[in-house]
Design an enzyme around this catalytic site. Structure first.
Site, PDB file in Angstrom:
ATOM      1  N   GLY A 280     -14.880   4.273 -15.019  1.00  0.00           N
ATOM      2  CA  GLY A 280     -13.626   4.043 -15.749  1.00  0.00           C
ATOM      3  C   GLY A 280     -12.804   2.943 -15.087  1.00  0.00           C
ATOM      4  N   THR A 281     -12.646   3.064 -13.793  1.00  0.00           N
ATOM      5  CA  THR A 281     -11.883   2.075 -13.023  1.00  0.00           C
ATOM      6  C   THR A 281     -12.481   0.685 -13.177  1.00  0.00           C
ATOM      7  OG1 THR A 281     -11.484   3.817 -11.404  1.00  0.00           O
ATOM      8  CG2 THR A 281     -11.012   1.566 -10.707  1.00  0.00           C
ATOM      9  N   THR A 307     -17.796   6.813  -6.254  1.00  0.00           N
ATOM     10  CA  THR A 307     -18.025   8.053  -6.992  1.00  0.00           C
ATOM     11  C   THR A 307     -18.975   8.946  -6.213  1.00  0.00           C
ATOM     12  OG1 THR A 307     -19.194   9.041  -8.850  1.00  0.00           O
ATOM     13  CG2 THR A 307     -19.639   6.728  -8.471  1.00  0.00           C
ATOM     14  N   ILE A 308     -18.539  10.178  -5.959  1.00  0.00           N
ATOM     15  CA  ILE A 308     -19.460  11.091  -5.273  1.00  0.00           C
ATOM     16  C   ILE A 308     -20.617  11.444  -6.200  1.00  0.00           C
ATOM     17  CG2 ILE A 308     -17.792  12.085  -3.674  1.00  0.00           C
ATOM     18  CD1 ILE A 308     -17.796  14.589  -5.550  1.00  0.00           C
ATOM     19  N   ASP A 309     -20.412  11.270  -7.527  1.00  0.00           N
ATOM     20  CA  ASP A 309     -21.462  11.630  -8.492  1.00  0.00           C
ATOM     21  C   ASP A 309     -22.661  10.690  -8.416  1.00  0.00           C
ATOM     22  OD1 ASP A 309     -19.661  13.505  -9.236  1.00  0.00           O
ATOM     23  OD2 ASP A 309     -19.397  12.814 -11.294  1.00  0.00           O
TER      24      ASP A 309
HETATM   25  N1  LIG Z   1     -12.444   1.775 -20.646  1.00  0.00           N
HETATM   26  C1  LIG Z   1     -11.410   1.641 -19.819  1.00  0.00           C
HETATM   27  N2  LIG Z   1     -10.654   0.529 -19.825  1.00  0.00           N
HETATM   28  C2  LIG Z   1      -9.611   0.383 -18.996  1.00  0.00           C
HETATM   29  N3  LIG Z   1      -9.247   1.320 -18.087  1.00  0.00           N
HETATM   30  C3  LIG Z   1      -9.956   2.454 -18.029  1.00  0.00           C
HETATM   31  C4  LIG Z   1     -11.066   2.671 -18.883  1.00  0.00           C
HETATM   32  N4  LIG Z   1     -11.582   3.902 -18.594  1.00  0.00           N
HETATM   33  C5  LIG Z   1     -10.813   4.402 -17.613  1.00  0.00           C
HETATM   34  N5  LIG Z   1      -9.845   3.540 -17.265  1.00  0.00           N
HETATM   35  C6  LIG Z   1      -8.836   3.742 -16.234  1.00  0.00           C
HETATM   36  O1  LIG Z   1      -9.490   3.789 -14.952  1.00  0.00           O
HETATM   37  C7  LIG Z   1      -8.891   4.751 -14.121  1.00  0.00           C
HETATM   38  C8  LIG Z   1      -9.920   5.681 -13.544  1.00  0.00           C
HETATM   39  O2  LIG Z   1     -10.783   6.194 -14.569  1.00  0.00           O
HETATM   40  P1  LIG Z   1     -11.515   7.618 -14.399  1.00  0.00           P
HETATM   41  O3  LIG Z   1     -12.470   7.751 -15.523  1.00  0.00           O
HETATM   42  O4  LIG Z   1     -10.481   8.675 -14.252  1.00  0.00           O
HETATM   43  O5  LIG Z   1     -12.224   7.563 -12.989  1.00  0.00           O
HETATM   44  P2  LIG Z   1     -13.476   6.727 -12.454  1.00  0.00           P
HETATM   45  O6  LIG Z   1     -13.078   5.332 -12.305  1.00  0.00           O
HETATM   46  O7  LIG Z   1     -13.777   7.378 -11.171  1.00  0.00           O
HETATM   47  O8  LIG Z   1     -14.565   6.912 -13.478  1.00  0.00           O
HETATM   48  C9  LIG Z   1      -7.831   5.449 -14.934  1.00  0.00           C
HETATM   49  O9  LIG Z   1      -6.571   4.961 -14.530  1.00  0.00           O
HETATM   50  C10 LIG Z   1      -8.159   5.097 -16.361  1.00  0.00           C
HETATM   51  O10 LIG Z   1      -7.008   4.995 -17.155  1.00  0.00           O
HETATM   52  O1  LIG Z   2     -10.632  17.379 -11.214  1.00  0.00           O
HETATM   53  P1  LIG Z   2     -10.767  15.902 -11.205  1.00  0.00           P
HETATM   54  O2  LIG Z   2      -9.910  15.249 -10.199  1.00  0.00           O
HETATM   55  O3  LIG Z   2     -10.613  15.312 -12.548  1.00  0.00           O
HETATM   56  O4  LIG Z   2     -12.231  15.557 -10.709  1.00  0.00           O
HETATM   57  C1  LIG Z   2     -13.370  16.201 -11.157  1.00  0.00           C
HETATM   58  C2  LIG Z   2     -14.452  15.190 -11.423  1.00  0.00           C
HETATM   59  O5  LIG Z   2     -14.724  14.345 -10.354  1.00  0.00           O
HETATM   60  C3  LIG Z   2     -16.064  13.891 -10.452  1.00  0.00           C
HETATM   61  O6  LIG Z   2     -16.692  14.108  -9.217  1.00  0.00           O
HETATM   62  C4  LIG Z   2     -16.167  12.459 -10.856  1.00  0.00           C
HETATM   63  O7  LIG Z   2     -15.031  11.800 -10.533  1.00  0.00           O
HETATM   64  P2  LIG Z   2     -14.840  10.257 -10.826  1.00  0.00           P
HETATM   65  O8  LIG Z   2     -14.704  10.063 -12.298  1.00  0.00           O
HETATM   66  O9  LIG Z   2     -13.612   9.962 -10.069  1.00  0.00           O
HETATM   67  O10 LIG Z   2     -16.030   9.554 -10.247  1.00  0.00           O
HETATM   68  C5  LIG Z   2     -16.708  14.709 -11.562  1.00  0.00           C
HETATM   69  O11 LIG Z   2     -17.989  15.118 -11.258  1.00  0.00           O
HETATM   70  C6  LIG Z   2     -15.736  15.816 -11.734  1.00  0.00           C
HETATM   71  O12 LIG Z   2     -15.754  16.286 -13.041  1.00  0.00           O
HETATM   72 MG   LIG Z   3     -15.977   8.350 -14.051  1.00  0.00          MG
END
Ligand SMILES: Nc1ncnc2c1ncn2[C@@H]1O[C@H](COP(=O)(O)OP(=O)(O)O)[C@@H](O)[C@H]1O
Ligand SMILES: O=P(O)(O)OC[C@H]1O[C@](O)(COP(=O)(O)O)[C@@H](O)[C@@H]1O
Ligand SMILES: [Mg+2]
Length: 537
Positions: A280-281, A307-309
């Site tokens: 997402g980030t 990401t720990i995943d």
């Molecule tokens: N498609 C996207 N475009 C722009 N920003 C996004 C998008 N998806 C997620 N974000 C932003 O990135 C940040 C982190 O996304 P998140 O899915 O929570 O975690 P991660 O980056 O670990 O997958 C959040 O602030 C979210 O609003």
């Molecule tokens: O409760 P939170 O902070 O949303 O995090 C839980 C999530 O974190 C994760 O480890 C993945 O997190 P990220 O999207 O930050 O990589 C998922 O496996 C889990 O669902």
């Molecule tokens: Mg994610």
């Protein structure tokens, strides 16, 4: 279940509901009635069923290629090179000026404050990476599409070299250190090693001569929310931050629109942005990079995958993953001790992994204490003659106890869907651990048999901790390379480890889809070998 009874030597097409699809398999002299039998038969015949995952990968790789063209490999390589080209400042500003790098470890003391007379350089120092250096993305030459995990471009699985850009300091830089204002932001969930990466970015920026370094508090939200001020960073501030887990800057999900973030970047005079986060980030980082280009802002946006995943494509692993697997050992060991010491004990451990089962798979493998590992990528039945419950009964009868490790995203089909989303738009999942515990208790109660079920959910404990030594090293190299990439004038890139070498990827290539466990991979097969679990289908 659909019955399969193809003749000997015929190709079997498996129903897509099995998780295996569209693959051709020449059958030996075994009558195959169900997928379960087919799997058993495959093991007897020592042939492997190609998974839907692997096949779609293969098919996708060769789409649109004219294999009758004698130059197809050359063309493929050229297209690959173009896809993995890393965006550079000169794409938008062809007249951008470069300077000799200020990153020269032979000229470190004293760190020059003013560069008006030119930048220090030492011709004898060979510490720079050439822009044309490349790292091989794929290192296995598969001789056949039926080899485990084979990723083929054509039907012969021909070898085609696929090169990506090598990371590291360049001899020429595109920013004057005294004109840089660098910002670091950490987004999404926590991950061991965030502080290590922040620390290395700050330290490396200072080595280049950068004085203005700030942290953006609480993820992308820090760009817009009133009351959240930039945090000044320096070597002194970050010196010991790696000794504790979490993020010095704080994290968050959700946040402002990309245009608002770029407004804030412009207003704050930020021209280097380091973004630590997951898929997402990175989608956000790429959008920020695009918007900066559109507005003709001379800025470098560089990601560090967090990401720990371990669900980011193309890299050996992401930082924090090893630590999470190591932390999970404590929960698994406790579940094992509880189960082993109880009369007919069953331990359940649920581990993070929204759509990818890497943590559950590796933690199961590492512990050697897991009898059943359940991950989102591999469907399973709970009930019925081949279900998980029947196997648990067997384990209690034969071993006296059993331990189950379930990834958070496993078996979601059994749970009621809520369509709930978190602030970032990620699906909020049901608790498979609680469900398993209830179903197991119910099953044995109905049988009139004892089962002492203990459920351990270490969820946040495996990520809210300090990085272990190997992750600490990975964070160090990734953090330093992020800074080298920005100074070299690249933007819209992310850093990664690929076949033990460090590389830069264009962001879209690593977030095109989440990385998942390939049920046809050697690692998943090793996990099955270790647990001894059947197919549950
Ligand atoms: N498609 C996207 N475009 C722009 N920003 C996004 C998008 N998806 C997620 N974000 C932003 O990135 C940040 C982190 O996304 P998140 O899915 O929570 O975690 P991660 O980056 O670990 O997958 C959040 O602030 C979210 O609003
Ligand atoms: O409760 P939170 O902070 O949303 O995090 C839980 C999530 O974190 C994760 O480890 C993945 O997190 P990220 O999207 O930050 O990589 C998922 O496996 C889990 O669902
Ligand atoms: Mg994610």
């Amino acid at each position: 279940m659909e019955s399969l009874s193809p003749a000997i030597g015929q190709k079997a097409i498996l129903p897509s509901t099995t998780g295996y699809s569209d693959h051709d398999l020449l059958l030996g002299p075994v009558r195959l009635r169900t997928v379960r039998n087919l799997n058993k038969a495959c093991r007897r015949l020592r042939i492997r069923v190609q998974t839907g995952n692997g096949v779609s990968k293969n098919a996708a790789a060769g789409v649109g290629i004219d294999f009758s063209d004698p130059d197809w490999k050359l063309k493929y390589s050229r297209e690959f090179e173009a896809r993995f080209n890393i965006p550079h400042m000169t794409d938008v500003f062809p007249d951008a000026v470069s300077y000799p790098s200020t990153f020269c470890l032979k000229m470190r003391t004293p760190i020059t404050e003013k560069f008006a007379e030119g930048y220090p350089s030492d011709e004898k120092w060979h510490g720079y990476v050439n822009n044309n250096d490349r790292v091989l993305l794929k290192v296995i030459n598969y001789s056949s599409p039926s080899s485990a995990g084979a990723e083929c471009i054509d039907s012969n699985c021909s070898w085609v070299e696929q090169w990506v850009h090598r990371a590291g300091p360049r001899e020429k830089i595109f920013f004057k250190p005294e004109e840089v204002k660098a910002a670091i932001v950490t987004c999404g969930g926590l991950c061991p090693g965030l502080n290590d990466v922040i620390r290395q970015i700050v330290i490396t920026l200072e080595i280049y001569g950068v004085k203005k370094i700030v942290g953006i508090p609480f993820g992308y939200r820090g760009f817009s929310e009133k009351g959240l001020a930039e945090m000044p960073l320096s070597r002194k501030v970050v010196q010991n931050v790696h000794l504790s887990g979490g993020s010095l800057l704080g994290v968050s999900r959700g946040g402002p629109k990309v245009s608002d973030i770029v407004d804030s970047i412009q207003e704050g005079g930020i021209n280097m942005l380091f973004v630590l986060g997951g898929n997402g980030t990175h989608a956000g980082a790429n959008a920020i990079h695009d918007e900066c280009r559109k507005r003709r802002i001379k800025a470098a946006v560089v990601g560090v995958p967090k990401t720990i995943d371990n669900d980011i494509m193309l890299m050996d692993k992401t930082f924090g993953f090893d630590t999470a697997v190591e932390e999970a050992q404590r929960a698994i060991n406790s579940a094992y001790i509880e189960a082993h010491s109880a009369y007919r004990g069953i331990g359940i451990v649920k581990l993070m992994g929204r759509s990818s089962g890497f943590i559950a798979m590796q933690a199961s493998l590492a512990s050697g204490q897991i009898d059943i590992c359940l991950i989102p990528e591999v469907p399973f039945n709970l009930h019925g003659p081949h279900g998980v419950l029947r196997h648990l009964k067997y384990l209690l009868e034969t071993k006296g106890s059993a331990v189950v490790c379930a990834a958070e995203g496993a078996g979601q089909d059994f749970l009621e869907k809520t369509n709930a989303k978190d602030a970032s738009g990620n699906a909020v999942l049901g608790d498979i651990g609680v469900y398993l515990q209830q179903e197991i208790k119910k099953y044995f109660k109905e049988l009139g048999q004892t089962a002492d079920v203990k459920y351990i959910d270490p969820t946040y404990m495996i990520r809210a901790c300090r990085a272990n030594a190997s992750d600490g090293i990975l964070c160090t190299v990734l953090g330093q390379n992020a800074v080298h990439g920005a100074f070299a004038g690249y933007s819209g890139i992310t850093v990664g480890i690929c076949n033990t070498h460090y590389v830069y990827f264009p962001i879209p290539e690593v977030i095109s889809k989440p990385r998942v466990v390939d049920p046809n991979s050697r690692m998943w097969h090793r996990c099955l070998t270790s647990t001894g679990q059947p197919d549950f289908l």
